[in-house]
Motif scaffolding. Structure first.
Motif, PDB file in Angstrom:
ATOM      1  N   TYR A 241       0.850  -1.189   0.000  1.00  0.00           N
ATOM      2  CA  TYR A 241       0.000   0.000   0.000  1.00  0.00           C
ATOM      3  C   TYR A 241       0.890   1.245   0.000  1.00  0.00           C
ATOM      4  N   PHE A 242       0.531   2.223  -0.813  1.00  0.00           N
ATOM      5  CA  PHE A 242       1.253   3.496  -0.852  1.00  0.00           C
ATOM      6  C   PHE A 242       0.883   4.319   0.381  1.00  0.00           C
ATOM      7  N   CYS A 243       1.896   4.868   1.066  1.00  0.00           N
ATOM      8  CA  CYS A 243       1.658   5.603   2.317  1.00  0.00           C
ATOM      9  C   CYS A 243       2.185   7.038   2.270  1.00  0.00           C
ATOM     10  N   GLY A 244       2.385   7.582   1.074  1.00  0.00           N
ATOM     11  CA  GLY A 244       2.816   8.971   0.971  1.00  0.00           C
ATOM     12  C   GLY A 244       4.287   9.116   0.635  1.00  0.00           C
ATOM     13  N   ARG A 245       4.762  10.374   0.669  1.00  0.00           N
ATOM     14  CA  ARG A 245       6.133  10.679   0.303  1.00  0.00           C
ATOM     15  C   ARG A 245       7.049  10.772   1.525  1.00  0.00           C
ATOM     16  N   LYS A 246       8.295  10.372   1.324  1.00  0.00           N
ATOM     17  CA  LYS A 246       9.286  10.462   2.382  1.00  0.00           C
ATOM     18  C   LYS A 246       9.760  11.908   2.551  1.00  0.00           C
ATOM     19  N   ASP A 247       9.764  12.665   1.493  1.00  0.00           N
ATOM     20  CA  ASP A 247      10.224  14.049   1.544  1.00  0.00           C
ATOM     21  C   ASP A 247       9.111  14.975   1.066  1.00  0.00           C
ATOM     22  N   PHE A 248       9.455  16.061   0.469  1.00  0.00           N
ATOM     23  CA  PHE A 248       8.459  17.027   0.014  1.00  0.00           C
ATOM     24  C   PHE A 248       8.087  16.840  -1.449  1.00  0.00           C
ATOM     25  N   GLN A 249       8.464  15.744  -2.022  1.00  0.00           N
ATOM     26  CA  GLN A 249       8.072  15.448  -3.390  1.00  0.00           C
ATOM     27  C   GLN A 249       6.665  14.863  -3.366  1.00  0.00           C
ATOM     28  N   VAL A 250       5.819  15.320  -4.273  1.00  0.00           N
ATOM     29  CA  VAL A 250       4.418  14.901  -4.248  1.00  0.00           C
ATOM     30  C   VAL A 250       3.959  14.495  -5.632  1.00  0.00           C
ATOM     31  N   LYS A 251       2.869  13.735  -5.667  1.00  0.00           N
ATOM     32  CA  LYS A 251       2.192  13.413  -6.918  1.00  0.00           C
ATOM     33  C   LYS A 251       1.006  14.358  -7.053  1.00  0.00           C
ATOM     34  N   TYR A 252       0.995  15.141  -8.116  1.00  0.00           N
ATOM     35  CA  TYR A 252      -0.064  16.131  -8.309  1.00  0.00           C
ATOM     36  C   TYR A 252      -0.436  16.196  -9.778  1.00  0.00           C
ATOM     37  N   MET A 253      -1.728  16.046 -10.076  1.00  0.00           N
ATOM     38  CA  MET A 253      -2.237  16.059 -11.453  1.00  0.00           C
ATOM     39  C   MET A 253      -1.502  15.034 -12.328  1.00  0.00           C
ATOM     40  N   GLY A 254      -1.138  13.910 -11.694  1.00  0.00           N
ATOM     41  CA  GLY A 254      -0.480  12.835 -12.434  1.00  0.00           C
ATOM     42  C   GLY A 254       1.010  13.026 -12.616  1.00  0.00           C
ATOM     43  N   HIS A 255       1.566  14.139 -12.135  1.00  0.00           N
ATOM     44  CA  HIS A 255       2.990  14.414 -12.284  1.00  0.00           C
ATOM     45  C   HIS A 255       3.687  14.344 -10.940  1.00  0.00           C
ATOM     46  N   ARG A 256       4.944  14.015 -10.960  1.00  0.00           N
ATOM     47  CA  ARG A 256       5.756  13.970  -9.763  1.00  0.00           C
ATOM     48  C   ARG A 256       6.543  15.271  -9.687  1.00  0.00           C
ATOM     49  N   ILE A 257       6.307  16.037  -8.662  1.00  0.00           N
ATOM     50  CA  ILE A 257       6.951  17.338  -8.537  1.00  0.00           C
ATOM     51  C   ILE A 257       7.538  17.492  -7.135  1.00  0.00           C
ATOM     52  N   GLU A 258       8.459  18.414  -7.009  1.00  0.00           N
ATOM     53  CA  GLU A 258       9.068  18.677  -5.712  1.00  0.00           C
ATOM     54  C   GLU A 258       8.683  20.078  -5.274  1.00  0.00           C
ATOM     55  N   LEU A 259       8.150  20.164  -4.063  1.00  0.00           N
ATOM     56  CA  LEU A 259       7.661  21.436  -3.554  1.00  0.00           C
ATOM     57  C   LEU A 259       8.767  22.481  -3.505  1.00  0.00           C
ATOM     58  N   GLU A 260       9.991  22.050  -3.271  1.00  0.00           N
ATOM     59  CA  GLU A 260      11.107  22.991  -3.191  1.00  0.00           C
ATOM     60  C   GLU A 260      11.329  23.726  -4.504  1.00  0.00           C
ATOM     61  N   GLU A 261      11.092  23.042  -5.618  1.00  0.00           N
ATOM     62  CA  GLU A 261      11.282  23.705  -6.918  1.00  0.00           C
ATOM     63  C   GLU A 261      10.241  24.812  -7.129  1.00  0.00           C
ATOM     64  N   ILE A 262       8.995  24.530  -6.718  1.00  0.00           N
ATOM     65  CA  ILE A 262       7.947  25.546  -6.835  1.00  0.00           C
ATOM     66  C   ILE A 262       8.266  26.719  -5.920  1.00  0.00           C
ATOM     67  N   GLU A 263       8.702  26.412  -4.704  1.00  0.00           N
ATOM     68  CA  GLU A 263       9.046  27.467  -3.756  1.00  0.00           C
ATOM     69  C   GLU A 263      10.181  28.334  -4.289  1.00  0.00           C
ATOM     70  N   ARG A 264      11.142  27.688  -4.939  1.00  0.00           N
ATOM     71  CA  ARG A 264      12.261  28.453  -5.489  1.00  0.00           C
ATOM     72  C   ARG A 264      11.783  29.407  -6.579  1.00  0.00           C
ATOM     73  N   ALA A 265      10.859  28.955  -7.403  1.00  0.00           N
ATOM     74  CA  ALA A 265      10.315  29.812  -8.457  1.00  0.00           C
ATOM     75  C   ALA A 265       9.546  30.998  -7.862  1.00  0.00           C
TER      76      ALA A 265
END
Length: 504
Positions: free
Chosen positions: A405-429
């Motif tokens: 069973y999937f239990c979430g992310r170990k870090d701040f990387q998330v699955k959103y709208m079918g894509h794997r993204i890292e919150l830090e990259e958005i924050e940097r932008a």
């Protein structure tokens, strides 16, 4: 007897077995597998003197037959391909070109002008000119002779925490091994019609493209515009008699959100496979109720392990109140859980990091050796010889039947709208936008909503406009919220939980 070990081998084999079969249909026309192979060889001939062995060729056009010929043509020339979506902002495309040290780009009539602006430092070819080249069989054969199954086939980008996108390089061997298993396991054959939903820069499309090429199935590339028109989408699926849908969860939910299945049921569809994020039960149940004889499969796996590493065939009479498992490993893929002390977890209910070993691991991140060393590591369970595993950063647990069973992310990387993204990259932008002092992104996994909190003088509307110029749509927060100040934890870090408590 020659062993098929390159993707080009299975393309040519299918072209010989079913030369006149209408193999691929897109928004502009169709082609047979013989035509696809022939066009690809001409494209490869035109690129022979421009592509270095194993190096990437950028494909800058909408998905379709032309893009496929550019993919295969790049490989015939000895390189690999990378899809550069025209939908991405120019700064991100320029970032990707820099990471790739890109020398060659293929565009079409529609994207030529934009390509000339963004990729001014690269050699740009028009796909139509390349398709008009004369085949250089001698030159192609010389290149082919030196190719190995460990050479890269494609590079696909994911988000990077450093602010620089990471290009995952995947070999011929990995794709050949996975697709052979995938098509056999789910009984995909030449009689199938595969309805492609995913963009070609998203690894879900790898299953569509190479399942078709491997088996000789018909590949129907569904126009992007139809995914904002559920009734038109269903009309299209029904008119083309699609049998197989390998879709992102978000695309399936689009149909059920607007009650599309009450309008028309795609009765020819007998296989639906989904991945990218957690499938909401109410949406899955709607599909299952409307298609009582269709097989539904939950797939899991990051780009770095070649598409998927686990699967679960949905059982109609099973109680899924705990959630839908991501299932068990595909044949020839080792999937296991490690605790924080790098010990394997075998007992039910205990959470650990999902790790993967086997032939299907990617080669690593292109031109990013440190990032590669961080995620592609020696198997801590094997002290006897070198064995690389991929640490997904995803958390999972076993049940009593050894389903994961999937239990979430170990870090701040998330699955959103079918894509794997890292919150830090958005924050940097966001931090780079004038008028922003501090920012923090929080992801609500239950609601699948991405929130951006910021302090500063810029308005939410202005910030939204700026982000649209810098980031892909799937990386822009669902909601931007101005706050007077960022809450802090006792050790001085931004208190994400405090921010989340006000929205969840």
């Amino acid at each position: 007897m020659t062993k098929n070990y390159l993707i080009l081998d299975i393309l040519e084999k299918t072209a010989r077995r079913r030369p006149e079969k209408n193999g691929v249909i897109d928004a502009w026309g169709s082609c047979t597998y013989r035509q696809l192979a022939g066009m690809s060889q001409r494209v490869g001939s035109g690129l022979l003197n421009w592509v270095d062995p194993g190096k990437p060729v950028g494909i800058f056009m909408e998905k379709g037959i032309n893009a496929l010929t550019a993919f295969f043509g790049s490989v015939y020339a000895g390189g690999c391909y990378v899809m550069l979506s025209p939908q991405l902002p120019a700064p991100r495309l320029a970032q990707m070109a820099h990471v790739l040290e890109l020398k060659v780009v293929i565009a079409d009539d529609q994207t030529w002008e934009k390509a000339s602006e963004i990729f001014s430092g690269q050699k740009i070819f028009n796909i139509n000119d390349l398709k008009a080249e004369t085949e250089n069989q001698k030159g192609l054969a010389l290149i082919r002779k030196n190719m190995l199954d460990t050479d890269p086939l494609y590079i696909m980008f994911t988000s990077g925490s450093s602010g620089v996108p990471k290009g995952v390089a995947v070999s011929h061997r990995s794709v050949m091994d996975f697709i052979d298993t995938f098509t056999g396991l789910f009984h995909i054959s030449a009689s199938d019609v595969i309805g492609n939903q995913a963009p070609f820069d998203f690894d879900v499309s790898v299953k569509d493209i190479y399942s078709a090429v491997k088996t000789g199935a018909k590949l129907v590339i569904i126009p992007r515009r139809l995914f904002s028109n559920p009734s038109g989408l269903l009309d299209f699926i029904c008119s083309h008699k699609v049998t197989t849908m390998i879709w992102a969860v978000s695309a399936l939910c689009l149909v059920t959100t607007f009650h599309g299945l009450d309008y028309k049921i795609p009765e020819t569809v007998d296989k639906i496979m989904f991945s990218g994020e957690v499938m909401p039960w109410k949406h899955l149940k709607s599909w299952m109720d409307h298609l009582p004889d269709t097989v539904f499969v939950n797939l899991y796996g990051p780009t770095e392990i070649t598409c998927n590493c686990t699967y679960h065939v949905v059982e109609r009479n099973r109680d899924y109140s705990r959630g839908l498992p991501i299932g068990r490993p595909f044949p020839n893929k080792g999937v296991f859980l490690l605790d924080e002390q790098n010990r394997e977890i075998k007992e039910a209910g205990k959470v650990g990091e999902i790790c993967v070993r086997g032939t299907d691991l990617a080669l690593g991140y292109f031109n990013a050796h440190e990032a590669t060393k961080k995620s592609f590591v020696q198997n801590p369970l094997n002290k006897a010889y070198p064995e690389t595993i991929y640490r997904t950063g995803d958390l999972g647990c076993l049940d009593d039947f050894f389903d994961i069973y999937f239990c979430g992310r170990k870090d701040f990387q998330v699955k959103y709208m079918g894509h794997r993204i890292e919150l830090e990259e958005i924050e940097r932008a966001i931090h780079n936008v004038p008028g922003v002092s501090r920012c923090c992104c929080v992801f609500d996994e239950k609601k699948s909503r991405l929130y951006g909190f910021y302090t500063g003088t810029i308005s939410k509307g202005e910030l939204s406009v700026k982000l649209k110029e810098m980031l892909p749509a799937f990386m822009i927060p669902t909601s931007l919220k101005w706050v007077e100040g960022m809450p802090l934890t006792p050790n001085g870090k931004t208190d994400r939980k405090a921010l989340a408590s006000g929205i969840i």
